[in-house]
Design a protein around this motif. Sequence first.
Motif, PDB file in Angstrom:
ATOM      1  N   LEU A  92       7.148   2.207 -43.646  1.00 11.60           N
ATOM      2  CA  LEU A  92       6.907   3.351 -44.526  1.00 11.60           C
ATOM      3  C   LEU A  92       8.074   4.330 -44.434  1.00 11.60           C
ATOM      4  O   LEU A  92       8.663   4.504 -43.364  1.00 11.60           O
ATOM      5  N   THR A  94      10.150   7.731 -43.976  1.00  8.97           N
ATOM      6  CA  THR A  94       9.942   8.915 -43.147  1.00  8.97           C
ATOM      7  C   THR A  94      10.928  10.005 -43.546  1.00  8.97           C
ATOM      8  O   THR A  94      11.997   9.731 -44.099  1.00  8.97           O
ATOM      9  N   SER A 100       5.989  10.501 -41.744  1.00  6.23           N
ATOM     10  CA  SER A 100       5.377   9.953 -42.964  1.00  6.23           C
ATOM     11  C   SER A 100       4.191  10.785 -43.419  1.00  6.23           C
ATOM     12  O   SER A 100       3.255  10.273 -44.031  1.00  6.23           O
ATOM     13  N   SER A 106       5.556   9.056 -48.743  1.00  6.43           N
ATOM     14  CA  SER A 106       5.379   7.871 -47.890  1.00  6.43           C
ATOM     15  C   SER A 106       4.216   6.990 -48.300  1.00  6.43           C
ATOM     16  O   SER A 106       3.938   5.996 -47.632  1.00  6.43           O
ATOM     17  N   TRP A 133       5.278   3.683 -39.229  1.00  3.08           N
ATOM     18  CA  TRP A 133       5.302   4.954 -39.930  1.00  3.08           C
ATOM     19  C   TRP A 133       5.709   6.060 -38.969  1.00  3.08           C
ATOM     20  O   TRP A 133       5.886   5.818 -37.770  1.00  3.08           O
TER      21      TRP A 133
END
Length: 621
Positions: A92, A94, A100, A106, A133
């Motif tokens: 994901l 950042t 995130s 995100s 994440w």
Amino acid sequence: CGLVSISLIGPLAQVPPPDRAPPGASVSIRKQFSKARSIMGSPLLFKAITTVRRRLGIKYLCITVNNYRPFSGKASPPIASSRPSATKLKILPTLPYIGSLVPPYSDTPLLDVGSFYNFYPEMRRRHGDFYRWGLPGMGKGRDGICYVLTNPNEIQKVLRQERGQKGGPYPRGMVETEWPLVKMFQESGSCLGNGNENDPDDKDGFLGRGETWRRLRTFFQTDLLSPDAADGYVPQVVRAAMLASAGAPKAAGDLNSYTNRCAFDLFCSVMYGELTKMADPAPTCISGKNIVERDTNIEFCRSSVRMFEALFTQIMSPLQLGFFTLGIKTPLYRDMVKSFDSADRIARVKYDAFLSRHNNGMLSKEEQVSYLGRAIVRQQQQAAEGTDGGVSKNELPELMGMAITAAIDTTSSMLAWNMLHLAMNPNVQEKLYAELMEATSASETHDEGKGELTATAIKKRASPYLHAIFRETHRLSPAGPVTLAKENSLSDIEIHGSTIPKGSLFLMDGYSVGMDEHIVDDPLVFRPERWLPKAVAARKGTEAEILDHILMRDAFSQGSRKCPASRVAGNEALVMISQLVLDWKMEVPSGYKWKDVSYKFKGMIHPNMPQVSFTPREKLI
């Protein structure tokens, strides 16, 4: 942090006041700034914003208020999750220092304490069973990088890298993510937060993973962690539970405070061998010295609850982490310290009084066999023998104070959720009552034909439905959805076909799989029969077999950093719920359903308990 998005723009130039929009900004942007100020209008906030901008060379620090409402106290009940598309690692996006936690950037749901149970199932639906994440304050580095797993077989690979040999580094514990707590103990000079400054693994003392942790942990878990040790405290826990149960009807309008006080009573029976009788809000015979002691114990409970609520509110807030990074002590941090100091002061008075009675040979039989009674004997013997690895006379009261302070939250959450599920499911409650009556019938102590609870009666072999209820409660409404935070400290590791570098942080989402409608039939239905032997055997060799993995069964973590009082706390909860069911028929208001349940996150997740009626069992015969 969900409520606000923060944009960092350009080099430092002529900087307008932080609560104003940039020159030439549109009307809509100016309205956003005005709205931000009205919601977050704290001089401390704007002082911090100015500091951030000047230190980082930011021209504008734009605060945009998202279209999310702040937590109102009314939480969303859990929802069923769906099967993710794959187990391939998904990374994901950042943002620096924010990780995130900006949902539109995100593709994450809002991390809101009012919908905490829905967050991880939704993350799993969007991103699968393995994703990376940013969770600042808990994860690694600037952006708080961590890897989330839902398959316990995969996270067991990480657990195998836990090192236990002398010299460390020793295993990572969840407490390392609790940065406000670590800071508080460091500033106080306590052994709990201070070790060998020359050893990065040991510098945080008992909260770290060096030799200080190993030495104090070894002493602390003795007389707590083994099954025989935990079972030895059950008779006194039963006495405390019988007294606590008697107070349930009087507390029907404030069961959240009641479960806190039950947890205090139960652990005091273990720690001190003392029956504190706190769970009865209106005792019939109390005066003089007892009133002072009761008021002191009430203040301890309140301070402990406030401390953990302030602690975890900080951990959940990137804004609080930003203040911490800048060296700013927020009102929340100060409230946490004040609450801990209050609880610790009371715990120290209790310890000193107990030690004085011990040294003068005035302890009762129950006090002598209590955990503290045994711990003092062990400490004094080790000091007399000069045993390497012992605990000093100054360290022992700090360990005991931390233990009693931490004993309330998890146990209270377990008690509240189990009580609520039983009150909402009368058929389950009556089936448990029948099982407990049979399990206690063989007890040597009888009261009008009803035997008392014993260590044997609460074992799984004697009361399988009782344990099935606790397991179903943990599936549907755990004290916390993340049960493990571990690190691959030895080497790179392969997870789901991806090589993850050494020193990475892994979180175990033990909740989402149990809410997957493809794995669990009717996941929103409370059905303890899922955990009886026949149902467990039927899952063997199927996808649903994962539900029975040891890492999925409770909230006390696993491995070398497993909660040292986990067996004691488990017995306390089993005894207390059993005693309530033996004494009372519990019912929620007519029409109250699972969709009406709200909850709050204050260290652990606690339901906002409705009014519950308690009808004496003898009146039902």
